[in-house]
Design an enzyme around this catalytic site. Structure first.
Site: not given
Ligand code: IPM
Ligand code: MN
Ligand code: NAD
Length: 352
Positions: A136, A186, A218, A242, A246
């Site tokens: 990042y 990884k 993975d 990240d 999700d």
């Molecule tokens: C999160 C988002 C951010 C990240 C983006 C918007 C920069 O996806 O907070 O999970 O990748 O950290």
């Molecule tokens: Mn995110």
């Protein structure tokens, strides 16, 4: 207790309004609320996604409550002007290196998980995502090679002290939970991960009560849907965290349910300084329609009360009100229901 509320873009202001109603209902003494522009909104009003006045406000506050940023109309701006730079800039400027993303099954939602109910029922995990390093924040660019081809690159790295401090955060979290920690990397391919793993092994020696393990990312993605109940604390780097968070959200039922706390080392009069936000984004596809689930935002407020203000009782009250609303069948479109943003907020308030 100074709180900077940064609603941002898309559904950000819609969900922030519901969290603010909950905060008002708690009627805490000594609150000062500030509002600032960030993201596409910051860019359109002040020419920058993280205007200096917003950054100063966040620096002066004891905690930041953050909605979401992201605006498709800004996607072709130069990178440093894009909405996402607001959240990345705040994480960096405030030294918020530890991102806690809890994922726990809510009773009554088992059938709404993307997994089979008997698999989903077991979910009670905490992703501890490193937030100040990795690919990042390394050097990045699109450059033209000598032969004229364009090449994109992003430099991935972790210094040992960066790994060590997030490892300590994660091991301490494990001590307060089921005392199991899985580090995800990884290391079979990446040198960044090799060092990550070596440092995790060193730190693990300081926490003999915690059962530490290591998993390739993975496999971790696969295990998260095969048997998520095996995980307690998962510690991982910025990019893997990240993605896996999700994924964990859909195991619980919806991305509209997952909150997060981003913490650093700065202490305030009341607790640790932090930024609190849902894990989801600005959801441009449903923005302005009153459809967004504000629960992740409201649960982020609860995390703020706990970590930055030592208000455990109020944090638990808010979390219980959300859980009760879900158990009573209050569901937004993201969970296959028809409750709108306002109605969900009202249902949580009623139970509070
Ligand atoms: C999160 C988002 C951010 C990240 C983006 C918007 C920069 O996806 O907070 O999970 O990748 O950290
Ligand atoms: Mn995110
Ligand atoms: P997203 O999380 O915004 O949305 C993904 C999907 O989930 C969409 O279909 C959306 O409608 C749905 N969704 C998300 N939150 C919801 C909620 N509370 N209730 C109901 N449904 C919800 O991810 P995306 O579409 O990839 O990104 C949109 C924008 O948000 C992009 O600009 C991205 O960079 C940004 N983003 C910002 C943050 C942040 O502010 N921390 C986090 C992630 C993405």
């Amino acid at each position: 207790m100074k709180i900077a509320c940064l609603a941002g873009d898309g559904i950000g202001p819609e969900i922030m309004a519901e969290a603010r109603r909950v905060l008002t209902a708690l009627d805490l003494p000594g609150l000062t609320i500030w509002e600032g522009d960030v993201g596409g909104t910051g860019y359109k009003r002040h020419g920058h996604p993280l205007p200096p006045e917003t950054l100063e406000m966040a620096q002066a506050a004891d905690a930041v409550l953050f909605g979401a940023v992201g605006d498709p109309s800004c996607d072709n701006l130069e990178r440093h002007l894009r909405p996402e730079q607001a959240i990345l800039g705040l994480r960096q400027a405030l030294g918020l290196f530890a991102n806690l993303r809890p994922a726990t099954m809510f009773p009554g939602l088992e059938d709404l998980s993307a997994l089979r109910p008997e698999v989903a029922r077991e979910i009670d995990l905490l992703i501890v995502r490193e937030l100040n390093g990795d690919v990042y924040f390394g050097e990045k660019a699109i450059r033209t090679l000598a032969d004229g081809r364009r090449q994109g690159f992003d430099f991935m790295s972790y210094a040992e002290d960066e790994v060590r401090r997030i490892a300590h955060t994660a091991f301490r979290a494990a001590l307060g939970r089921k005392k199991r920690l899985c580090s995800v990397d990884k290391a079979n391919v990446l040198e960044t991960s090799q060092l990550w793993r070596e440092v995790i092994v060193e730190v693990a020696a300081e926490y003999p009560e915690v059962e530490a393990s290591h998993m390739y990312v993975d496999n971790a993605a696969m295990q998260l849907v095969r048997n998520p109940g095996q995980f307690d604390v998962v510690v991982t780097g910025n990019l893997f965290g990240d993605i896996l968070s999700d994924q964990a959200s859909m195991c619980v039922g919806s991305i509209g349910l997952l909150a997060s706390a981003s913490l650093g080392e700065q202490q305030t009069e009341f607790g640790v300084k932090g930024l609190y936000e849902p894990i989801h984004g600005s959801a441009p596809d449903i923005a302005g329609q009153g459809k967004a689930n504000p629960m992740a935002m409201i649960l982020s407020l609860a995390m703020m009360l706990r970590h930055s203000f030592g208000r455990e009782a109020e944090a638990t009250r808010v979390e219980s009100a959300v859980a009760q609303a879900l158990a009573d069948g209050v569901k937004g479109a993201d969970l296959g229901g028809n409750a709108g943003t306002d109605a969900i907020g009202a249902a949580v308030l009623e139970r509070l």
